[in-house]
Enzyme design. Structure first.
Site, PDB file in Angstrom:
ATOM      1  N   SER A   1      -1.250  -5.962   9.604  1.00 34.54           N
ATOM      2  CA  SER A   1       0.300  -4.269   9.738  1.00 34.54           C
ATOM      3  C   SER A   1      -0.349  -3.671   9.043  1.00 34.54           C
ATOM      4  O   SER A   1      -0.961  -3.799   7.759  1.00 34.54           O
ATOM      5  CB  SER A   1       0.571  -5.298   9.990  1.00 34.54           C
TER       6      SER A   1
ATOM      7  N   LEU B   1      -0.780  -1.094   7.048  1.00 32.27           N
ATOM      8  CA  LEU B   1      -1.821  -0.566   5.809  1.00 32.27           C
ATOM      9  C   LEU B   1      -3.251  -1.277   5.375  1.00 32.27           C
ATOM     10  O   LEU B   1      -4.338  -0.791   5.395  1.00 32.27           O
ATOM     11  CB  LEU B   1      -1.583  -0.030   4.204  1.00 32.27           C
TER      12      LEU B   1
ATOM     13  N   SER C   1       3.464   0.007  -5.511  1.00 33.78           N
ATOM     14  CA  SER C   1       4.479   1.680  -5.214  1.00 33.78           C
ATOM     15  C   SER C   1       4.825   1.995  -6.655  1.00 33.78           C
ATOM     16  O   SER C   1       4.509   1.773  -7.460  1.00 33.78           O
ATOM     17  CB  SER C   1       5.350   0.558  -4.610  1.00 33.78           C
TER      18      SER C   1
ATOM     19  N   TYR D   1      12.577  -5.257  -4.804  1.00 38.01           N
ATOM     20  CA  TYR D   1      11.414  -4.528  -4.477  1.00 38.01           C
ATOM     21  C   TYR D   1      10.571  -4.225  -5.185  1.00 38.01           C
ATOM     22  O   TYR D   1       9.833  -4.898  -6.332  1.00 38.01           O
ATOM     23  CB  TYR D   1      11.409  -3.854  -3.097  1.00 38.01           C
TER      24      TYR D   1
ATOM     25  N   LYS E   1       7.687  -5.352  -7.706  1.00 36.84           N
ATOM     26  CA  LYS E   1       6.114  -4.368  -8.314  1.00 36.84           C
ATOM     27  C   LYS E   1       5.681  -3.784  -9.555  1.00 36.84           C
ATOM     28  O   LYS E   1       5.100  -4.106 -10.393  1.00 36.84           O
ATOM     29  CB  LYS E   1       6.064  -2.813  -7.255  1.00 36.84           C
TER      30      LYS E   1
ATOM     31  N   THR F   1       4.570   2.874   7.759  1.00 41.26           N
ATOM     32  CA  THR F   1       4.410   1.695   8.799  1.00 41.26           C
ATOM     33  C   THR F   1       5.182   0.825   8.984  1.00 41.26           C
ATOM     34  O   THR F   1       6.483   1.524   8.790  1.00 41.26           O
ATOM     35  CB  THR F   1       3.633   0.849   7.190  1.00 41.26           C
TER      36      THR F   1
HETATM   37  N1  NAP Z   1       5.042   1.332   3.608  1.00 44.40           N
HETATM   38  C1  NAP Z   1       5.159   2.084   2.648  1.00 44.40           C
HETATM   39  O1  NAP Z   1       5.721   3.453   2.153  1.00 44.40           O
HETATM   40  C2  NAP Z   1       4.717   1.613   1.571  1.00 44.40           C
HETATM   41  C3  NAP Z   1       4.843   2.186  -0.162  1.00 44.40           C
HETATM   42  C4  NAP Z   1       4.239   1.923  -1.168  1.00 44.40           C
HETATM   43  C5  NAP Z   1       3.847   0.381  -0.486  1.00 44.40           C
HETATM   44  N2  NAP Z   1       3.341  -0.115  -0.123  1.00 44.40           N
HETATM   45  C6  NAP Z   1       3.180  -1.415   0.368  1.00 44.40           C
HETATM   46  O2  NAP Z   1       2.146  -1.703   0.497  1.00 44.40           O
HETATM   47  C7  NAP Z   1       1.480  -3.100   0.910  1.00 44.40           C
HETATM   48  C8  NAP Z   1       1.605  -3.163   2.700  1.00 44.40           C
HETATM   49  O3  NAP Z   1       2.597  -2.538   3.562  1.00 44.40           O
HETATM   50  P1  NAP Z   1       2.823  -2.121   4.773  1.00 44.40           P
HETATM   51  O4  NAP Z   1       3.648  -1.019   4.499  1.00 44.40           O
HETATM   52  O5  NAP Z   1       1.095  -1.990   5.701  1.00 44.40           O
HETATM   53  O6  NAP Z   1       3.848  -2.735   4.847  1.00 44.40           O
HETATM   54  P2  NAP Z   1       4.045  -3.521   6.804  1.00 44.40           P
HETATM   55  O7  NAP Z   1       3.574  -3.227   8.039  1.00 44.40           O
HETATM   56  O8  NAP Z   1       5.475  -4.321   7.291  1.00 44.40           O
HETATM   57  O9  NAP Z   1       2.367  -4.968   7.050  1.00 44.40           O
HETATM   58  C9  NAP Z   1       2.384  -6.343   5.735  1.00 44.40           C
HETATM   59  C10 NAP Z   1       1.786  -6.932   5.718  1.00 44.40           C
HETATM   60  O10 NAP Z   1       1.972  -7.982   5.237  1.00 44.40           O
HETATM   61  C11 NAP Z   1       2.035  -9.675   5.422  1.00 44.40           C
HETATM   62  N3  NAP Z   1       2.827 -10.244   4.582  1.00 44.40           N
HETATM   63  C12 NAP Z   1       4.145  -9.782   4.308  1.00 44.40           C
HETATM   64  N4  NAP Z   1       5.028 -10.448   3.953  1.00 44.40           N
HETATM   65  C13 NAP Z   1       4.065 -12.423   3.554  1.00 44.40           C
HETATM   66  C14 NAP Z   1       3.876 -13.307   3.292  1.00 44.40           C
HETATM   67  N5  NAP Z   1       5.236 -13.928   3.044  1.00 44.40           N
HETATM   68  N6  NAP Z   1       2.489 -13.967   3.813  1.00 44.40           N
HETATM   69  C15 NAP Z   1       1.964 -13.663   4.239  1.00 44.40           C
HETATM   70  N7  NAP Z   1       1.293 -12.028   4.169  1.00 44.40           N
HETATM   71  C16 NAP Z   1       2.666 -11.878   4.521  1.00 44.40           C
HETATM   72  C17 NAP Z   1       2.666  -9.212   6.840  1.00 44.40           C
HETATM   73  O11 NAP Z   1       1.336 -10.356   7.396  1.00 44.40           O
HETATM   74  P3  NAP Z   1       2.127 -11.012   8.281  1.00 44.40           P
HETATM   75  O12 NAP Z   1       3.351 -10.456   8.989  1.00 44.40           O
HETATM   76  O13 NAP Z   1       0.547 -11.258  10.003  1.00 44.40           O
HETATM   77  O14 NAP Z   1       2.613 -12.432   7.700  1.00 44.40           O
HETATM   78  C18 NAP Z   1       1.738  -7.752   7.025  1.00 44.40           C
HETATM   79  O15 NAP Z   1       0.845  -7.807   7.551  1.00 44.40           O
HETATM   80  C19 NAP Z   1       2.729  -3.499   0.629  1.00 44.40           C
HETATM   81  O16 NAP Z   1       2.397  -4.102  -0.560  1.00 44.40           O
HETATM   82  C20 NAP Z   1       3.678  -2.573   0.504  1.00 44.40           C
HETATM   83  O17 NAP Z   1       4.409  -3.645  -0.743  1.00 44.40           O
HETATM   84  C21 NAP Z   1       3.915   0.340   1.147  1.00 44.40           C
HETATM   85  C1  NAG Z   2       4.541  -1.402  14.001  1.00 46.05           C
HETATM   86  O1  NAG Z   2       4.450  -2.198  14.988  1.00 46.05           O
HETATM   87  C2  NAG Z   2       4.376  -1.566  16.387  1.00 46.05           C
HETATM   88  C3  NAG Z   2       5.019  -2.948  17.575  1.00 46.05           C
HETATM   89  O2  NAG Z   2       4.592  -4.224  16.818  1.00 46.05           O
HETATM   90  C4  NAG Z   2       2.972  -2.324  16.739  1.00 46.05           C
HETATM   91  O3  NAG Z   2       2.442  -1.465  17.973  1.00 46.05           O
HETATM   92  C5  NAG Z   2       2.415  -0.824  15.512  1.00 46.05           C
HETATM   93  O4  NAG Z   2       0.969  -0.569  15.459  1.00 46.05           O
HETATM   94  C6  NAG Z   2       2.777  -1.380  14.151  1.00 46.05           C
HETATM   95  N1  NAG Z   2       2.284   0.035  13.408  1.00 46.05           N
HETATM   96  C7  NAG Z   2       1.748   0.137  12.444  1.00 46.05           C
HETATM   97  C8  NAG Z   2       1.590   0.807  11.379  1.00 46.05           C
HETATM   98  O5  NAG Z   2       1.455  -1.456  11.836  1.00 46.05           O
END
Ligand code: NAP
Ligand code: NAG
Length: 325
Positions: A62, A64, A194, A207, A211, A242
């Site tokens: 998912s 990033l 972060s 959170y 971090k 995301t």
């Molecule tokens: N989005 C922002 O604004 C932001 C800002 C700063 C930093 N970040 C950091 O960027 C990174 C990526 O986040 P994202 O924004 O891409 O969020 P996201 O779309 O929710 O993706 C999170 C990913 O982490 C995996 N994950 C979560 N819990 C897990 C677990 N217990 N075991 C294994 N995998 C797990 C999920 O995979 P599954 O569900 O398949 O397990 C998913 O692929 C994170 O470290 C986040 O803190 C994000």
């Molecule tokens: C967020 O979730 C939707 C629905 O599961 C998915 O289609 C979309 O690709 C996701 N977006 C990102 C940036 O991972």
């Protein structure tokens, strides 16, 4: 008599004369040339570094992590995609391998399914990866979970869950792969932290704490493994668009399920993934991937903590008021 028109064209000729006769033009072209050459060399260095490299990405299902998988795949890395959702990992693998031919030779990704909150599963996953590939060149600790809630309402189990996923998980996975990196005297540990690894904002305690801990741990690691020529890169992004806030956990452990405005207005994960690739290629020690305001906030926290604390207190008051209304 000299007309206005001829006077203007004479002036034009003189200006052009000046530009071509002096060093201005060659200098300008020279600078542009050197700059482009520099950029090109940098790109070549990055692609040589990542071509055929074994790159492990956690949280590849998912956001990033998925975009990072795309850019590292295109760069010719041998990917190991990790997550809890096997189906999503398989889907991504199919999507990547079906994409159009790239400039470099690409490799079909390998997937490993495990939960970062399960220490036994982490050790088993690391062993599986090492058995399959023999070594890991780049470990990208990207997976993470966010949190929303007031400290006073939050069950300690929720704090633990966030710490397990964001801190103990990456720590355990890194430790499981580290001996092999040390033996080879080669390897690169990358962490997606972060801005909240540098400053704490209200209602994000677990959170921000996870971090901050991550930042501290990997700063220590960087110092300890420099003698083995192992690189450590800590990246601190601001908001990224995301599903992170949708997946966030709340005070009682339930899923938040809301796309926050701040997250929705964040940078595109596609862009941030490119920055991650560049930072890894340049073996940067630390990069802040955020706008001016969050970057300024980090300085404020250090140089004028009193001011920073009152700004955060007023933010907490406002947030509570808007929640109650
Ligand atoms: N989005 C922002 O604004 C932001 C800002 C700063 C930093 N970040 C950091 O960027 C990174 C990526 O986040 P994202 O924004 O891409 O969020 P996201 O779309 O929710 O993706 C999170 C990913 O982490 C995996 N994950 C979560 N819990 C897990 C677990 N217990 N075991 C294994 N995998 C797990 C999920 O995979 P599954 O569900 O398949 O397990 C998913 O692929 C994170 O470290 C986040 O803190 C994000
Ligand atoms: C967020 O979730 C939707 C629905 O599961 C998915 O289609 C979309 O690709 C996701 N977006 C990102 C940036 O991972």
């Amino acid at each position: 008599m000299v007309t206005e028109a001829t006077r203007k064209s004479l002036l034009k000729v003189r200006v052009m004369d000046f530009i071509t006769s002096t060093a201005v033009l060659p200098l300008l072209f020279g600078c542009v040339g050197v700059f482009s050459l520099f950029k090109l060399l940098q790109r070549m260095r990055t692609s040589a570094y990542l071509r055929n490299a074994v790159v492990v990405i956690t949280g590849a299902t998912s956001g990033l992590g998925r975009e990072c998988a795309r850019v590292f795949y295109t760069a010719g890395a041998k990917l190991v995609l990790c997550g809890r959702n096997r189906e999503a990992l398989e889907e991504l693998t199919e999507e990547l391998t079906a994409s159009l031919a790239t400039q470099v030779q690409t490799h079909r990704p390998y997937t490993v399914t495990f939960d970062l909150a399960d220490p036994g599963a982490i050790v088993a996953a690391a062993a599986e990866i090492l058995q399959r590939f023999g070594h890991v060149d780049v470990l990208l600790n990207n997976a993470g979970i966010s949190y929303r809630g007031a400290i006073v309402d939050t069950a300690t189990d929720v704090d633990k869950k966030v710490m397990e996923t964001n801190y103990f998980g990456p720590v355990a996975l890194t430790k499981a792969l580290l001996p092999s990196m040390i033996k080879r005297r080669q390897g690169h540990v990358v962490v997606i932290s972060s801005i909240q690894g540098k400053i704490s904002i209200p209602f994000r305690s677990a959170y921000a704490a996870s971090k901050h801990a991550t930042q501290a741990f990997f700063d220590c690691l960087r110092a300890e493994v420099e003698q083995y020529e192992i690189q450590v890169t800590v990246l601190s992004p601001g908001y990224i668009h995301t599903n992170l806030s949708l997946h966030a956990v709340t005070a009682d452990g339930s899923t938040y399920g809301v796309m926050d405005k701040t997250t929705a207005q964040g940078r595109s994960p596609v862009e941030v993934a490119r920055d991650v690739l560049a930072a890894v290629g340049k073996k940067k020690k630390e990069v802040i991937l955020a706008d001016l305001l969050p970057s300024l906030a980090i300085y404020l926290r250090t140089l004028a903590p009193g001011l920073f604390f009152s700004l955060m207190a007023s933010r907490a008051r406002k947030e509570r008021k808007s929640k109650n209304s």
